[in-house]
Scaffold this active site. Structure first.
Site, mmCIF file in Angstrom:
data_model
loop_
_atom_site.group_PDB
_atom_site.id
_atom_site.type_symbol
_atom_site.label_atom_id
_atom_site.label_comp_id
_atom_site.label_asym_id
_atom_site.label_seq_id
_atom_site.Cartn_x
_atom_site.Cartn_y
_atom_site.Cartn_z
ATOM 1 N N ASP A 45 -32.162 -21.506 -21.455
ATOM 2 C CA ASP A 45 -32.173 -22.540 -20.423
ATOM 3 C C ASP A 45 -33.606 -22.791 -19.950
ATOM 4 O O ASP A 45 -34.430 -21.884 -19.948
ATOM 5 C CB ASP A 45 -31.283 -22.070 -19.249
ATOM 6 C CG ASP A 45 -30.946 -23.211 -18.301
ATOM 7 O OD1 ASP A 45 -31.140 -24.392 -18.685
ATOM 8 O OD2 ASP A 45 -30.495 -22.935 -17.184
ATOM 9 N N ASN A 93 -22.454 -30.660 -23.339
ATOM 10 C CA ASN A 93 -23.767 -31.297 -23.545
ATOM 11 C C ASN A 93 -23.688 -32.730 -24.091
ATOM 12 O O ASN A 93 -24.690 -33.455 -24.080
ATOM 13 C CB ASN A 93 -24.669 -30.443 -24.450
ATOM 14 C CG ASN A 93 -25.251 -29.229 -23.753
ATOM 15 O OD1 ASN A 93 -25.560 -28.216 -24.379
ATOM 16 N ND2 ASN A 93 -25.425 -29.301 -22.442
HETATM 17 C C1 FPP Z 1 -31.365 -25.831 -22.128
HETATM 18 O O1 FPP Z 1 -32.427 -26.453 -21.502
HETATM 19 C C2 FPP Z 1 -31.470 -25.959 -23.557
HETATM 20 C C3 FPP Z 1 -30.585 -26.615 -24.350
HETATM 21 C C4 FPP Z 1 -29.400 -27.307 -23.837
HETATM 22 C C5 FPP Z 1 -30.779 -26.736 -25.779
HETATM 23 C C6 FPP Z 1 -31.410 -25.576 -26.469
HETATM 24 C C7 FPP Z 1 -31.920 -26.056 -27.745
HETATM 25 C C8 FPP Z 1 -33.060 -25.679 -28.347
HETATM 26 C C9 FPP Z 1 -33.945 -24.624 -27.874
HETATM 27 C C10 FPP Z 1 -33.475 -26.384 -29.580
HETATM 28 C C11 FPP Z 1 -32.529 -26.352 -30.739
HETATM 29 C C12 FPP Z 1 -31.978 -25.024 -31.024
HETATM 30 C C13 FPP Z 1 -31.996 -24.328 -32.180
HETATM 31 C C14 FPP Z 1 -31.258 -23.038 -32.235
HETATM 32 C C15 FPP Z 1 -32.697 -24.739 -33.380
HETATM 33 P P1 FPP Z 1 -32.135 -27.619 -20.462
HETATM 34 O O2 FPP Z 1 -32.378 -28.907 -21.172
HETATM 35 O O3 FPP Z 1 -30.770 -27.475 -19.890
HETATM 36 O O4 FPP Z 1 -33.243 -27.308 -19.413
HETATM 37 P P2 FPP Z 1 -33.224 -27.644 -17.849
HETATM 38 O O5 FPP Z 1 -32.060 -26.865 -17.262
HETATM 39 O O6 FPP Z 1 -34.546 -27.150 -17.380
HETATM 40 O O7 FPP Z 1 -33.052 -29.123 -17.729
#
Ligand code: FPP
Length: 270
Positions: A45, A93
């Site tokens: 996250d 998501n």
């Molecule tokens: C959460 O950050 C992250 C995600 C929903 C996606 C995670 C994906 C990756 C790291 C890239 C692709 C993954 C792989 C395994 C290749 P957020 O967007 O919810 O952050 P925030 O809470 O700060 O808005």
């Protein structure tokens, strides 16, 4: 717990990867290498906040998050962890802007294409869990290709949760159980806690011992609901793109310090 009880030293493969800074040596020394978590799962996250702090867009945050994915996968494999499960895309998501969803799918495709040699070099066996048939067809194909290409790897299991929800997983397991009862494969009376495990997406993974969450939120976010029953939870304020090799090792140190009683009492208190 006795921290000096380690019977083995840090794998040289790992030491080579984490370097010889004071911090790296200190954290490696504190790990009991004979008592590693069997499976580590991570709620990655904070990509959006990381980007926001730098006046970048959210997609650039996810791009930076890929760097952390690469480091954590390689660190865990070199350390000798049995399985690593990363939460990359939840059933919720899809509510995000389409441009962000498209970018995440593209990043996943790029990741699989670029990292395959590394996965093979470390004998990492890859697969994805979740309602995979709900993903774009080209992503499904790349997942299948990477799963097949690493099927004979005998090292760490590396699992990406995609279009995943803990409640959906339990519902899917239930449908599967009912279908098997209908076919006469099992009897309703055979269903118990252990039997249900055989119907989860994670049925062939080792026990989940440690759940890590970055960016400070104290939530489970519908991740591995059945599997976390006795897992230790470790939360760091670091945002996912800032999470690195030594952070994973620090989480393991902390995990090993905890006393896991599984509902029992401390024998000294008994
Ligand atoms: C959460 O950050 C992250 C995600 C929903 C996606 C995670 C994906 C990756 C790291 C890239 C692709 C993954 C792989 C395994 C290749 P957020 O967007 O919810 O952050 P925030 O809470 O700060 O808005």
């Amino acid at each position: 717990m006795n921290q000096s009880a380690g019977t083995t030293s840090a794998p040289s493969d790992l030491l080579e990867y984490i370097g010889s800074s004071d911090d790296a040596i200190k954290v490696a020394d504190r790990i009991d290498w004979a008592r590693l978590p069997r499976q580590i799962a991570v709620i990655m996250d904070g990509n959006g906040r990381w980007a926001n702090q730098r006046n970048l867009n959210r997609i650039e945050g996810h791009q930076a998050g890929i760097g952390a994915v690469r480091e954590v996968v390689e660190t865990a494999a070199r350390a000798g962890i049995g399985a690593l499960t990363l939460y990359a895309f939840s059933v919720e998501n899809w509510k995000r802007p389409q441009s962000e969803i498209d970018a995440l799918m593209e990043l996943l495709k790029q990741y699989l294409a670029r990292e395959l040699p590394t996965l093979l070099r470390h004998s990492i066996r890859f697969n994805a869990i979740g309602r995979l048939d709900g993903l774009p067809i080209n992503v499904q194909r790349d997942i299948e290709a990477a799963t097949k290409a690493t099927a004979h790897s005998t090292g760490m299991r590396f699992v990406i949760a995609l279009n995943y929800g803990g409640r959906s997983e339990i519902v899917d397991a239930l449908h599967h159980v009912l279908a098997d009862i209908g076919k006469g494969k099992i009897k309703a009376t055979e269903i118990d806690e252990q039997k249900l495990v055989e119907y989860l997406y994670t049925h062939d993974l080792p026990e989940l011992d440690l759940l890590i969450r970055t960016s400070g939120e104290l939530r489970i976010s519908n991740f591995l609901l059945y599997q976390i029953a006795y897992a230790e939870i470790w939360v760091t304020d670091k945002l996912w793109p800032d999470f690195g090799r030594l952070d994973l090792l620090r989480a393991i140190v902390d995990f090993q310090r905890r006393e896991r009683r599984y509902g029992n009492v401390d024998t000294d208190d008994a």
